[in-house]
Design an enzyme around this catalytic site. Structure first.
Site, mmCIF file in Angstrom:
data_model
loop_
_atom_site.group_PDB
_atom_site.id
_atom_site.type_symbol
_atom_site.label_atom_id
_atom_site.label_comp_id
_atom_site.label_asym_id
_atom_site.label_seq_id
_atom_site.Cartn_x
_atom_site.Cartn_y
_atom_site.Cartn_z
ATOM 1 N N HIS A 266 0.879 -1.177 0.000
ATOM 2 C CA HIS A 266 0.000 0.000 0.000
ATOM 3 C C HIS A 266 0.916 1.227 0.000
ATOM 4 O O HIS A 266 1.715 1.406 -0.919
ATOM 5 C CB HIS A 266 -0.917 -0.098 1.224
ATOM 6 C CG HIS A 266 -2.075 0.843 1.272
ATOM 7 N ND1 HIS A 266 -2.429 1.678 0.244
ATOM 8 C CD2 HIS A 266 -2.991 1.087 2.258
ATOM 9 C CE1 HIS A 266 -3.507 2.380 0.591
ATOM 10 N NE2 HIS A 266 -3.853 2.045 1.826
ATOM 11 N N HIS A 307 -1.294 -2.334 -9.912
ATOM 12 C CA HIS A 307 -2.250 -1.751 -8.970
ATOM 13 C C HIS A 307 -3.438 -2.675 -8.830
ATOM 14 O O HIS A 307 -3.849 -3.314 -9.799
ATOM 15 C CB HIS A 307 -2.720 -0.366 -9.453
ATOM 16 C CG HIS A 307 -3.348 0.435 -8.369
ATOM 17 N ND1 HIS A 307 -4.669 0.320 -8.037
ATOM 18 C CD2 HIS A 307 -2.807 1.337 -7.509
ATOM 19 C CE1 HIS A 307 -4.922 1.118 -7.028
ATOM 20 N NE2 HIS A 307 -3.821 1.741 -6.681
ATOM 21 N N ASP A 365 3.202 5.597 -6.905
ATOM 22 C CA ASP A 365 4.319 5.512 -5.967
ATOM 23 C C ASP A 365 5.663 5.456 -6.660
ATOM 24 O O ASP A 365 6.685 5.805 -6.083
ATOM 25 C CB ASP A 365 4.158 4.279 -5.072
ATOM 26 C CG ASP A 365 3.077 4.512 -4.058
ATOM 27 O OD1 ASP A 365 2.978 5.644 -3.576
ATOM 28 O OD2 ASP A 365 2.313 3.579 -3.782
HETATM 29 N N1 CMC Z 1 6.090 -7.097 -10.395
HETATM 30 C C1 CMC Z 1 6.025 -8.307 -10.996
HETATM 31 N N2 CMC Z 1 4.890 -9.006 -11.137
HETATM 32 C C2 CMC Z 1 3.763 -8.486 -10.638
HETATM 33 C C3 CMC Z 1 3.749 -7.234 -10.002
HETATM 34 C C4 CMC Z 1 4.966 -6.521 -9.894
HETATM 35 N N3 CMC Z 1 4.993 -5.344 -9.298
HETATM 36 N N4 CMC Z 1 2.490 -6.944 -9.597
HETATM 37 C C5 CMC Z 1 1.733 -7.976 -9.970
HETATM 38 N N5 CMC Z 1 2.492 -8.911 -10.609
HETATM 39 C C6 CMC Z 1 2.023 -10.138 -11.231
HETATM 40 C C7 CMC Z 1 1.637 -11.175 -10.166
HETATM 41 O O1 CMC Z 1 2.721 -12.014 -9.845
HETATM 42 C C8 CMC Z 1 0.510 -11.889 -10.845
HETATM 43 O O2 CMC Z 1 1.078 -12.812 -11.753
HETATM 44 P P1 CMC Z 1 0.296 -14.191 -12.120
HETATM 45 O O3 CMC Z 1 -0.989 -13.754 -12.761
HETATM 46 O O4 CMC Z 1 1.222 -14.888 -13.049
HETATM 47 O O5 CMC Z 1 0.060 -14.884 -10.824
HETATM 48 C C9 CMC Z 1 -0.187 -10.802 -11.655
HETATM 49 O O6 CMC Z 1 0.811 -9.830 -11.910
HETATM 50 C C10 CMC Z 1 -1.362 -10.168 -10.944
HETATM 51 O O7 CMC Z 1 -0.915 -9.776 -9.643
HETATM 52 P P2 CMC Z 1 -1.852 -9.670 -8.376
HETATM 53 O O8 CMC Z 1 -1.023 -9.833 -7.137
HETATM 54 O O9 CMC Z 1 -3.042 -10.554 -8.519
HETATM 55 O O10 CMC Z 1 -2.306 -8.182 -8.482
HETATM 56 P P3 CMC Z 1 -3.090 -7.458 -7.373
HETATM 57 O O11 CMC Z 1 -4.043 -6.602 -8.081
HETATM 58 O O12 CMC Z 1 -3.626 -8.354 -6.338
HETATM 59 O O13 CMC Z 1 -1.929 -6.625 -6.640
HETATM 60 C C11 CMC Z 1 -0.367 -4.924 -6.179
HETATM 61 C C12 CMC Z 1 -1.678 -5.294 -6.875
HETATM 62 C C13 CMC Z 1 -0.271 -3.400 -6.166
HETATM 63 C C14 CMC Z 1 -0.370 -5.413 -4.708
HETATM 64 C C15 CMC Z 1 0.808 -5.569 -6.949
HETATM 65 O O14 CMC Z 1 0.787 -5.165 -8.303
HETATM 66 C C16 CMC Z 1 2.158 -5.245 -6.325
HETATM 67 O O15 CMC Z 1 2.575 -5.946 -5.404
HETATM 68 N N6 CMC Z 1 2.849 -4.184 -6.840
HETATM 69 C C17 CMC Z 1 4.085 -3.735 -6.266
HETATM 70 C C18 CMC Z 1 3.804 -2.934 -5.002
HETATM 71 C C19 CMC Z 1 3.271 -1.555 -5.315
HETATM 72 O O16 CMC Z 1 3.812 -0.839 -6.145
HETATM 73 N N7 CMC Z 1 2.203 -1.176 -4.568
HETATM 74 C C20 CMC Z 1 1.635 0.177 -4.677
HETATM 75 C C21 CMC Z 1 0.259 0.184 -5.204
HETATM 76 S S1 CMC Z 1 -0.279 1.852 -5.573
HETATM 77 C C22 CMC Z 1 -0.361 2.624 -4.047
HETATM 78 C C23 CMC Z 1 -1.652 2.524 -3.354
HETATM 79 O O17 CMC Z 1 -2.699 2.831 -3.981
HETATM 80 O O18 CMC Z 1 -1.649 2.184 -2.165
#
Ligand code: CMC
Length: 429
Positions: A266, A307, A365
């Site tokens: 987050h 995201h 971010d």
């Molecule tokens: N790098 C590499 N792979 C990724 C990333 C990343 N940053 N983010 C998602 N993926 C992959 C993930 O492994 C999954 O792959 P597969 O479909 O093969 O299993 C796919 O993309 C979908 O990921 P998810 O975890 O289901 O996506 P989500 O919507 O649940 O998670 C997230 C969103 C923000 C937690 C995630 O993208 C992440 O961990 N990003 C890095 C941390 C980050 O920058 N967070 C800030 C978010 S913006 C600030 C806010 O609003 O708070």
């Protein structure tokens, strides 16, 4: 309410259950499942990805289209035509202020920028190297003990005074956390400066030297606060609502929100972006890290990419990228080695099939971390600054909830632990 209904037909149940379908002004219709409990039925939705937890008039997001509206206004237009404090007024009151309302609001906020002197003693109890977010959680929670004259949550005037106090005092507290961390004297707010200038003054000024605040950096800071002002029912805002639903005082609810924001998935992501850039260290290591990010067996993720809601692009990131370019040019930092790594990562993620197919774009971010690094803000402060900007969103949602009929939040669970059993006496275990 619409004329539509959803019909639930469960194996083993004699009758079908009709569920009302509700429509908002924008966005998809939602099935109202709140009557299911009367039938002793519960829904299962880990992470609340399919659940609208409340009704709200504040912020709308269409993640597929990359749309973010505050009270109907697109974030890009607010970023271009309004200041952070105007956006605060909008989030709290529902409309943008006219010139007189703006002047009055700024004067109210300015009159609340100082904090009770005893907070300095409270801060002194923290270790010199305590993480500023740890201090922030503690200090904001403690504010209810300093400002208990206005925490009657059922009094709309008290609620508004608290909102003003929180918006006004957060930059002062954030800068105090930083000064504690670096061991410098606290700087008092200067009320002839605007919100962002004053924050930079309290961060980087000392009693011996008060450098002139650059307008480009102050504008970038104001934009940074504005772009973080609210983001509907994210983890921290939902935490604030949940804490508030028990009737807890607003300062403790905001402290709960700060705690939820701290995590790297987050608000902690902006700090994680810089830590990742440092870990990569050199452009020649980028390929190795990209490979790791794609490897399912490796927990490494490219921080600042992807995201939960935006699956196209993050509209805040577009605005932030422009501000980022301006700040780097103003400071002559285009050739900074870490920032070069960032630019290269951004390029790869926008072209590489893995990131493109999974719709993993740079998020807010990513750029905010780079801007803050360029301004000279240490990484440990990044999430504190996010919390400062987001305070208005938290307090607006809390106020909206308390102003309307609400229930204490109480999710249920799917229990998969042992069935009932008897406790054996110690000598029988
Ligand atoms: N790098 C590499 N792979 C990724 C990333 C990343 N940053 N983010 C998602 N993926 C992959 C993930 O492994 C999954 O792959 P597969 O479909 O093969 O299993 C796919 O993309 C979908 O990921 P998810 O975890 O289901 O996506 P989500 O919507 O649940 O998670 C997230 C969103 C923000 C937690 C995630 O993208 C992440 O961990 N990003 C890095 C941390 C980050 O920058 N967070 C800030 C978010 S913006 C600030 C806010 O609003 O708070």
């Amino acid at each position: 309410m619409t004329d539509k209904k959803a019909v639930l037909n469960i194996d083993g149940f004699d009758t079908e259950i009709d569920l009302p379908v509700l429509s908002g002004t924008l966005g998809q219709d939602v099935i109202d499942v709140s009557s299911l409990t009367a039938n002793n039925i519960f829904t299962f939705d880990p992470g609340f990805t399919s659940t609208a937890s409340c009704e709200s008039k504040i912020t709308f997001i269409d993640g597929a289209k990359g749309v973010l509206l505050h009270r109907g206004y697109p974030i890009e237009e607010l970023a271009e035509k309004a200041s952070y404090l105007e956006t605060c007024y909008l989030l709290l009151n529902g409309e943008l202020p006219d010139a007189a309302q703006k002047a009055e609001f700024e004067s109210i906020i300015t009159s609340h920028t100082m904090v009770n002197r005893s907070i300095e003693q409270f801060l002194a109890g923290f270790r010199h190297d305590a993480h500023p977010m740890a201090i922030m959680c503690g200090v904001v929670g403690a504010m209810s003990s300093f400002y208990h004259d206005s925490i009657d949550i059922n009094d709309p005037t008290h609620r508004m005074i608290t909102a003003h106090r929180l918006i006004a005092k957060m930059p002062t507290l954030a800068a105090m956390c930083y000064k504690h961390y670096v061991g410098q004297p606290y700087m008092y707010p200067k009320n002839d400066m605007n919100y962002a200038e004053n924050f930079l003054h309290m961060m980087f000024g000392t009693p011996c030297d008060m450098p002139k605040v650059s307008p480009v950096l102050a504008n970038a800071m104001d934009l940074l606060f504005l772009l973080h002002a609210d983001h509907e029912q994210n983890a921290s805002t939902s935490t604030v609502r949940l804490a508030g639903s028990s009737g807890a005082n607003p300062f403790s609810c905001i402290a709960a929100g700060i705690a939820a924001l701290w995590g790297p998935s987050h608000g902690g992501a902006n700090q994680a972006v810089l830590e990742m850039l440092n870990e990569i260290g050199d452009e020649k290591h980028i390929d190795k890290f990209i490979k790791r990010a794609k490897d399912k067996d490796d927990s490494f993720r490219l921080m600042g990419f992807g995201h939960r809601v935006y699956k196209n692009f993050d509209p805040r990131a577009r605005v932030m990228k422009k501000a980022c370019d301006d700040v780097l040019a103003e400071l002559g930092l285009e050739d900074d080695p870490l920032l070069r790594i960032a630019t290269r990562l951004e390029q790869i993620a926008l072209e590489d099939d893995y990131f493109v197919s999974k719709k993993l774009y740079p998020n807010v971010d990513f750029y905010s971390g780079i801007i803050m690094k360029a301004i000279g803000i240490p990484t440990e402060m990044f999430t504190v600054i996010f919390a400062t900007g987001r305070t208005v969103g938290w307090v607006a949602h809390w106020n909206e909830m308390i102003s309307n009929p609400y229930k204490i939040g109480r999710p249920r669970q799917l229990y998969t632990g042992p069935s009932q059993r008897s406790v054996q006496a110690m000598d029988e275990r």
